[in-house]
Design a protein around this motif. Sequence first.
Motif, PDB file in Angstrom:
ATOM      1  N   PRO A  37       0.824  -1.209   0.000  1.00  0.00           N
ATOM      2  CA  PRO A  37       0.000   0.000   0.000  1.00  0.00           C
ATOM      3  C   PRO A  37       0.855   1.255   0.000  1.00  0.00           C
ATOM      4  O   PRO A  37       1.998   1.245   0.456  1.00  0.00           O
ATOM      5  N   SER A  38       0.294   2.325  -0.516  1.00  0.00           N
ATOM      6  CA  SER A  38       1.023   3.588  -0.579  1.00  0.00           C
ATOM      7  C   SER A  38       0.068   4.743  -0.339  1.00  0.00           C
ATOM      8  O   SER A  38      -1.004   4.805  -0.952  1.00  0.00           O
ATOM      9  N   TRP A  39       0.465   5.655   0.540  1.00  0.00           N
ATOM     10  CA  TRP A  39      -0.367   6.816   0.875  1.00  0.00           C
ATOM     11  C   TRP A  39      -0.637   7.644  -0.381  1.00  0.00           C
ATOM     12  O   TRP A  39       0.279   7.963  -1.135  1.00  0.00           O
ATOM     13  N   VAL A  40      -1.888   7.980  -0.631  1.00  0.00           N
ATOM     14  CA  VAL A  40      -2.402   8.668  -1.829  1.00  0.00           C
ATOM     15  C   VAL A  40      -1.852   8.057  -3.122  1.00  0.00           C
ATOM     16  O   VAL A  40      -1.743   8.723  -4.152  1.00  0.00           O
ATOM     17  N   ASN A  41      -1.502   6.780  -3.065  1.00  0.00           N
ATOM     18  CA  ASN A  41      -0.997   6.036  -4.218  1.00  0.00           C
ATOM     19  C   ASN A  41       0.267   6.664  -4.811  1.00  0.00           C
ATOM     20  O   ASN A  41       0.512   6.597  -6.020  1.00  0.00           O
ATOM     21  N   ALA A  42       1.086   7.288  -3.960  1.00  0.00           N
ATOM     22  CA  ALA A  42       2.273   7.993  -4.451  1.00  0.00           C
ATOM     23  C   ALA A  42       3.322   7.036  -5.036  1.00  0.00           C
ATOM     24  O   ALA A  42       3.936   7.330  -6.060  1.00  0.00           O
ATOM     25  N   GLN A  43       3.562   5.894  -4.363  1.00  0.00           N
ATOM     26  CA  GLN A  43       4.526   4.896  -4.844  1.00  0.00           C
ATOM     27  C   GLN A  43       5.868   5.533  -5.203  1.00  0.00           C
ATOM     28  O   GLN A  43       6.410   5.329  -6.289  1.00  0.00           O
ATOM     29  N   GLU A  44       6.435   6.282  -4.264  1.00  0.00           N
ATOM     30  CA  GLU A  44       7.659   7.027  -4.572  1.00  0.00           C
ATOM     31  C   GLU A  44       8.940   6.212  -4.431  1.00  0.00           C
ATOM     32  O   GLU A  44      10.032   6.736  -4.606  1.00  0.00           O
ATOM     33  N   TRP A  45       8.816   4.948  -4.118  1.00  0.00           N
ATOM     34  CA  TRP A  45      10.005   4.130  -3.919  1.00  0.00           C
ATOM     35  C   TRP A  45      10.731   3.819  -5.222  1.00  0.00           C
ATOM     36  O   TRP A  45      10.144   3.730  -6.304  1.00  0.00           O
ATOM     37  N   GLN A  46      12.034   3.653  -5.114  1.00  0.00           N
ATOM     38  CA  GLN A  46      12.883   3.155  -6.191  1.00  0.00           C
ATOM     39  C   GLN A  46      13.772   2.070  -5.605  1.00  0.00           C
ATOM     40  O   GLN A  46      14.154   2.126  -4.427  1.00  0.00           O
ATOM     41  N   VAL A  47      14.101   1.072  -6.425  1.00  0.00           N
ATOM     42  CA  VAL A  47      14.949  -0.036  -5.982  1.00  0.00           C
ATOM     43  C   VAL A  47      16.159  -0.137  -6.909  1.00  0.00           C
ATOM     44  O   VAL A  47      16.011  -0.211  -8.127  1.00  0.00           O
ATOM     45  N   TRP A  48      17.332  -0.129  -6.303  1.00  0.00           N
ATOM     46  CA  TRP A  48      18.583  -0.245  -7.055  1.00  0.00           C
ATOM     47  C   TRP A  48      19.264  -1.528  -6.609  1.00  0.00           C
ATOM     48  O   TRP A  48      19.688  -1.642  -5.460  1.00  0.00           O
ATOM     49  N   ALA A  49      19.379  -2.491  -7.507  1.00  0.00           N
ATOM     50  CA  ALA A  49      19.941  -3.799  -7.169  1.00  0.00           C
ATOM     51  C   ALA A  49      21.393  -3.879  -7.628  1.00  0.00           C
ATOM     52  O   ALA A  49      21.701  -3.626  -8.797  1.00  0.00           O
ATOM     53  N   VAL A 126      13.927   7.165  -1.917  1.00  0.00           N
ATOM     54  CA  VAL A 126      12.753   8.006  -2.159  1.00  0.00           C
ATOM     55  C   VAL A 126      13.278   9.402  -2.503  1.00  0.00           C
ATOM     56  O   VAL A 126      14.427   9.737  -2.189  1.00  0.00           O
ATOM     57  N   PRO A 127      12.474  10.243  -3.125  1.00  0.00           N
ATOM     58  CA  PRO A 127      12.937  11.598  -3.439  1.00  0.00           C
ATOM     59  C   PRO A 127      13.270  12.379  -2.166  1.00  0.00           C
ATOM     60  O   PRO A 127      12.598  12.238  -1.144  1.00  0.00           O
ATOM     61  N   LYS A 128      14.292  13.221  -2.242  1.00  0.00           N
ATOM     62  CA  LYS A 128      14.647  14.033  -1.082  1.00  0.00           C
ATOM     63  C   LYS A 128      13.575  15.066  -0.762  1.00  0.00           C
ATOM     64  O   LYS A 128      13.550  15.609   0.343  1.00  0.00           O
ATOM     65  N   THR A 129      12.683  15.307  -1.690  1.00  0.00           N
ATOM     66  CA  THR A 129      11.561  16.217  -1.444  1.00  0.00           C
ATOM     67  C   THR A 129      10.418  15.523  -0.720  1.00  0.00           C
ATOM     68  O   THR A 129       9.364  16.115  -0.502  1.00  0.00           O
ATOM     69  N   ARG A 130      10.606  14.292  -0.340  1.00  0.00           N
ATOM     70  CA  ARG A 130       9.538  13.447   0.199  1.00  0.00           C
ATOM     71  C   ARG A 130       8.945  14.006   1.494  1.00  0.00           C
ATOM     72  O   ARG A 130       9.577  14.723   2.259  1.00  0.00           O
ATOM     73  N   ASP A 137       5.522   4.439   3.809  1.00  0.00           N
ATOM     74  CA  ASP A 137       5.277   3.611   2.623  1.00  0.00           C
ATOM     75  C   ASP A 137       6.459   2.684   2.343  1.00  0.00           C
ATOM     76  O   ASP A 137       6.279   1.502   2.028  1.00  0.00           O
ATOM     77  N   LEU A 138       7.658   3.235   2.445  1.00  0.00           N
ATOM     78  CA  LEU A 138       8.842   2.453   2.113  1.00  0.00           C
ATOM     79  C   LEU A 138       9.035   1.298   3.089  1.00  0.00           C
ATOM     80  O   LEU A 138       9.499   0.224   2.704  1.00  0.00           O
ATOM     81  N   GLY A 139       8.666   1.518   4.355  1.00  0.00           N
ATOM     82  CA  GLY A 139       8.729   0.427   5.319  1.00  0.00           C
ATOM     83  C   GLY A 139       7.816  -0.723   4.931  1.00  0.00           C
ATOM     84  O   GLY A 139       8.198  -1.892   5.002  1.00  0.00           O
ATOM     85  N   GLY A 140       6.589  -0.375   4.505  1.00  0.00           N
ATOM     86  CA  GLY A 140       5.661  -1.410   4.053  1.00  0.00           C
ATOM     87  C   GLY A 140       6.163  -2.112   2.803  1.00  0.00           C
ATOM     88  O   GLY A 140       6.026  -3.334   2.657  1.00  0.00           O
ATOM     89  N   VAL A 182      17.674   5.409   1.617  1.00  0.00           N
ATOM     90  CA  VAL A 182      17.072   5.204   2.936  1.00  0.00           C
ATOM     91  C   VAL A 182      17.627   3.970   3.640  1.00  0.00           C
ATOM     92  O   VAL A 182      18.065   4.028   4.789  1.00  0.00           O
ATOM     93  N   ILE A 183      17.614   2.832   2.961  1.00  0.00           N
ATOM     94  CA  ILE A 183      17.987   1.578   3.629  1.00  0.00           C
ATOM     95  C   ILE A 183      18.430   0.566   2.589  1.00  0.00           C
ATOM     96  O   ILE A 183      18.150   0.726   1.395  1.00  0.00           O
ATOM     97  N   GLY A 184      19.127  -0.450   3.043  1.00  0.00           N
ATOM     98  CA  GLY A 184      19.556  -1.527   2.168  1.00  0.00           C
ATOM     99  C   GLY A 184      19.008  -2.865   2.634  1.00  0.00           C
ATOM    100  O   GLY A 184      18.787  -3.076   3.830  1.00  0.00           O
ATOM    101  N   ILE A 185      18.780  -3.747   1.673  1.00  0.00           N
ATOM    102  CA  ILE A 185      18.339  -5.113   1.967  1.00  0.00           C
ATOM    103  C   ILE A 185      19.277  -6.078   1.249  1.00  0.00           C
ATOM    104  O   ILE A 185      19.429  -5.991   0.028  1.00  0.00           O
ATOM    105  N   ALA A 186      19.924  -6.959   1.996  1.00  0.00           N
ATOM    106  CA  ALA A 186      20.764  -7.990   1.404  1.00  0.00           C
ATOM    107  C   ALA A 186      19.911  -9.226   1.160  1.00  0.00           C
ATOM    108  O   ALA A 186      19.114  -9.620   2.018  1.00  0.00           O
ATOM    109  N   LEU A 187      20.081  -9.820   0.000  1.00  0.00           N
ATOM    110  CA  LEU A 187      19.316 -11.015  -0.377  1.00  0.00           C
ATOM    111  C   LEU A 187      20.255 -12.141  -0.776  1.00  0.00           C
ATOM    112  O   LEU A 187      21.346 -11.902  -1.309  1.00  0.00           O
TER     113      LEU A 187
END
Length: 216
Positions: A37-49, A126-130, A137-140, A182-187
């Motif tokens: 889910p995303s507040w007001v459907n913003a979906q501002e996340w980006q993923v860099w692998a 996420v954008p620095k203007t966030r 949202d990013l936590g979810g 914001v954060i990193g996830i190792a997989l």
Amino acid sequence: MEFAETLRARRSIRYFKNETVDPALLTRIVQDACLAPSWVNAQEWQVWALTGKALEAFRAEHSRLDLAGVKGYSETKPAHREQFSAMAQENMRTFTEKRKDAGLAQVKLESQAWLFHAPAVLFLTVPKTRGDFAIFDLGGFAQTLMLAAADRGVSSVIAYNLVKYPDVIRKYVPITQDEEIVIGIALGYAAPHPLNDFHSTRRGVDDILHIVQETT
């Protein structure tokens, strides 16, 4: 896998096998995470692998700095320990002391310096203007991603240590300056290692759940 099984199967892995995660599998995991889910459907996340040779180059530079004791920082401001609640401080202290008592404190530091030996590291931005809700949202999104990975047999750990040298990250990943790392996830896949046999505990539901049934 049933959801309850997936939920309980996901735990933080701090030492991974030297086994790659197929890029197509990474794509499916992130695709699943996009259902968060995303507040007001913003979906501002980006993923860099980061994987392969690029990850190995980053890992070498990161570990050199980390093991030399070079102080890092994160672009998303972390709280100081005294800012946490008394319950949170107790949780952290208990977990740290148990790991120390188990003789795993130093090996944990060494493993995280090497990015937990993971074959893939995802940086979430996420954008620095966030606004503040972008972090919510990013936590979810992050939790959905890790559950999606667990459902497909891929282990994970989310960690501050992965993003504590943002300038170094940008040497290997084309993240623009208008994006906040914001954060990193190792997989990857869990290695047979004592670090992975050591589990944190969770507070009982009675400590956190407050059901109000009547007005005052």
